[in-house]
Each structure stands twice: as structure tokens, then as C-alpha cells.
Design an enzyme around this catalytic site. Structure first.
Site, PDB file in Angstrom:
ATOM      1  N   CYS A   1     -17.218  -9.137 -14.632  1.00  0.00           N
ATOM      2  CA  CYS A   1     -18.376  -8.016 -14.224  1.00  0.00           C
ATOM      3  C   CYS A   1     -19.571  -7.465 -15.297  1.00  0.00           C
ATOM      4  O   CYS A   1     -20.751  -7.588 -14.784  1.00  0.00           O
ATOM      5  CB  CYS A   1     -17.775  -6.284 -14.077  1.00  0.00           C
TER       6      CYS A   1
ATOM      7  N   ASP B   1       0.629  -1.073   0.515  1.00  0.00           N
ATOM      8  CA  ASP B   1      -0.226  -0.141  -0.129  1.00  0.00           C
ATOM      9  C   ASP B   1       0.913   1.196   0.199  1.00  0.00           C
ATOM     10  O   ASP B   1       0.369   2.290  -0.677  1.00  0.00           O
ATOM     11  CB  ASP B   1      -1.170   0.386   0.933  1.00  0.00           C
TER      12      ASP B   1
END
Length: 383
Positions: free
Chosen positions: A189, A135
Site C-alpha cells: 500500500c 464467508d
């Protein structure tokens, strides 16, 4: 561990032993389009105050831009799938909503410890040089995770996994080893746009594109100044992050909370905190409550600002005295948010305090809050 297994299988076994729910391998140049998408996003200014995104764009755009010696990327995912409905507190106005990922242990620490342990095993087993990232470094974990087969970047721009839904913390190990890559993830998706419709502040200008400047996670975590008037009502009672686009993803039905790392189990005091308690925090109290949590990084002033926005949306008269007390706070961002909260909750008290305080207020951002009209009882829908 069976020494006769191929290295990639032993790697996955070791990763699972260390708490990772997903592990895959990609070549260092496996996501060439990611750099172009990053530069377009930066050119559009959609990164808001996150100036580090632009400052280290060349390093972020490709693994070799950060470390020229890297040959392979080991992408890893650690599940934080929640046992409870992340949207359950939507109507609990006097309670603050904290994003699922921040209700337990700090993922930076938990994931990095596991990455370092896996890195030691890799060096002992196969040699090579390596670097670990979670991160905070200029690493594009999501496109690399897609390239390594962990899932795909969904229309909400986060990684979606067929097994873990939208609930994976990502980490990466860059290595000089030349490892056989896995097949990349495939977008599944379809025609679903649930995440796009769920966003309270319309932060998705198009599928697969996020304008961080409108995102509640950005506004409550990364943005340090006053939150723009146009977004305050949409924030509702979200005081740190937002789970809405993640929580509505249909792939979450396959995510099992039993696969989540126990370090991310929600702490009782963070699962449904009372706004009144958080609004009373000074700096020492804030650090005590949020010790060991990623929330500690935003500091007391930003958290109290967020809680005042939530208070203004709560309709709770019980929070009026706390808003009035915070009109005297040392931090301008807190005073400004207190003005807005009071104006939403009690327009009469707002008028009284305005007449007392406006002339002596020296901060222009706070003055601007006093000059914005309060909500009248009729506008609130009061009888």
C-alpha cells in the site's frame, strides 16, 4: 493434468480449471497476529450488531480453534473484477447502487461449489481429511489469504492482489495434509490513502482499521434497525453495500474483467435499478427480483428501508407519492425511513402527514422519526 508435476502445481492447475484466479498454501498457524487483532476489534465494539463475531471468536482466531486437526490451509480467490466503473451511478439519484459483488450470482453458492469440487479432487489425489469454508463460517479468510501469498490486507482491511486488485472472493480449505507453504504476501500500500479518503461515512479510524458501525456495507446489509441520522446523507444512493474504498484502489488497474468468473456477470435488473420499482416491492416481489442473489438474505423490509434512504437523498419529487404510501407499511423500519425520505423531499407534505399520523403511531422508533425535524426548502438549496 501432468501427473509428474509437484502436488502444489497440480493443485493450482485444478483450482484454475474450476474458476479460481488465485490459489496458495499456508500452514495452520501462519497468521498468529490475526487473533490478537480480532480480539482488539471486538473489545472496541467495532463489530456493531454482528454478535456472531464475538460469540465464536475463539474458533475464528486461529484455524486450530475451529478444527484442531488442521495442518494446512489452502486459500483460494475467485475474481469478480467489474467491466464497468463501480462509481458511475454516483450522480444518478433515482437509481440504486448495488455493490459489484451482489449484481450477479450468489458468491456463497458459486465459490462453495468450486471449493467442494476441488476438495473432492484433493482427497482423490492426495487423501487426508478436509473442510471447506466460504464467508459464513468463523474463518479469517483475509489474513489466511495473505499468509498463503494471495495478496495483502490493504488499508481498507480487504485483500489486495497484485493481479486482481481488490476484487477477489475468498474461500478456504482446511486439510490434515502437511503441505509446503507459499511465501506470504507483502504489504504494498505504501503511502497511498485513497481508500481512507473515499469512505463517505469515515468508517476508517486509522489505516488497516474498520469501524463496522460506520460502514455503509454494514449499515445497509447487516444492520437491521433504523439507520442513524448522521449516516443517511453519506449513504447517497447506495442501497446494498458500498464499493468506494475498493474501487479507488490503484492496484485495480491490473485487474482484468476477463478473469472474472462469468457467474458474477451483472444481471441487467441489478446493474442500475430504479428506486421507484424497488420501493413498490412487496415480500413476494422482492423474493422474485432477488432470487439467486446474495441480496435475498437481507429481506424485503431492509431493502426498502435502504431504498427510502436513497430516495430521501435523490431530490426527486417523483418519489414523494411512494414515500407517502410506505408511511402505512407494516414494518416499523420501513415507516421510519419513509418519514425521513418524505421530510427530505417535501417538508409541506411531511407536516401534513405528521399531523395526521403522529398521535396514533405506537412504535417508539417511528415516533422518534416524526419528532426529528424535516428539511426545509431552504436547507435543500431550493429556489
Amino acid at each position: 493434468m501432468n501427473e509428474n508435476k509437484p502436488f502444489s502445481e497440480r493443485l493450482r492447475d485444478k483450482a484454475a480449471e474450476l474458476g479460481f484466479a488465485a490459489c496458495g498454501i499456508a500452514s495452520a498457524d501462519a497468521a498468529p497476529a490475526a487473533g490478537a487483532r480480532l480480539r482488539k476489534w471486538l473489545a472496541d465494539g467495532a463489530y456493531g450488531d454482528m454478535i456472531w463475531m464475538e460469540a465464536r471468536a475463539d474458533q475464528r482466531a486461529t484455524p486450530r480453534g475451529l478444527w484442531p486437526q488442521v495442518n494446512s490451509v489452502i486459500a483460494l480467490g475467485m475474481s469478480y473484477a467489474p467491466a464497468a466503473d463501480p462509481l458511475a451511478l454516483a450522480s444518478a439519484g433515482e437509481r440504486g447502487r448495488i455493490s459489484v459483488y451482489a449484481q450477479g450470482g450468489d458468491y456463497h453458492d458459486v465459490v462453495k461449489r468450486a471449493l467442494k469440487a476441488l476438495a473432492r479432487w484433493i482427497v482423490e489425489t492426495a487423501g487426508g481429511d478436509l473442510k471447506v469454508f466460504v464467508d459464513t463460517a468463523p474463518v479469517m479468510e483475509k489474513p489466511l489469504a495473505e499468509a498463503a501469498g494471495l495478496g495483502w490486507q490493504g488499508k481498507h482491511t480487504n485483500l489486495v492482489s497484485r493481479r486482481d486488485g481488490s476484487w477477489l472472493f475468498l474461500g478456504a480449505i482446511y486439510t490434515t495434509l502437511d503441505l509446503a507453504p507459499d511465501a506470504p504476501g507483502q504489504d504494498r500500500c505504501g503511502s497511498c490513502d485513497a481508500c481512507q479518503r473515499a469512505c463517505p461515512t469515515d468508517a476508517f479510524p486509522a489505516p488497516y482499521k474498520l469501524d463496522a458501525r460506520r460502514c455503509i456495507s454494514y449499515l445497509t446489509i447487516e444492520h437491521a434497525g433504523p439507520i442513524a441520522q448522521e449516516f443517511r446523507a453519506g449513504i447517497g444512493n447506495r442501497i446494498y453495500g458500498c464499493d468506494d474504498c475498493l474501487a479507488v484502489c490503484p492496484w485495480n488497474k491490473f485487474a482484468d474483467a476477463a478473469r472474472a468468473n462469468l457467474a458474477f456477470a451483472p444481471r441487467a435488473e441489478l446493474a442500475a435499478p430504479a428506486l421507484a420499482d424497488l420501493l413498490a416491492l412487496d415480500d413476494a416481489g422482492f423474493r422474485q427480483v432477488f432470487a439467486g442473489s446474495p441480496i435475498k438474505r437481507i429481506g424485503r423490509d431492509r431493502m426498502v428501508r435502504n431504498c427510502l434512504i436513497a430516495a430521501g437523498n435523490s431530490g426527486s419529487a417523483a418519489l414523494v407519492p411512494l414515500a407517502i404510501r410506505l408511511l402505512d407499511d407494516e414494518a416499523p423500519v420501513v415507516r421510519g425511513a419513509a418519514i425521513w425520505a418524505l421530510g427530505q423531499l417535501d417538508s409541506v407534505a411531511w407536516q401534513i402527514e405528521r399531523s395526521r399520523r403522529l398521535a396514533s403511531e405506537g412504535d417508539p422508533t417511528v415516533v422518534a422519526e416524526w419528532l426529528f425535524p424535516a428539511v426545509t426548502p431552504g436547507e435543500r438549496g431550493d429556489a
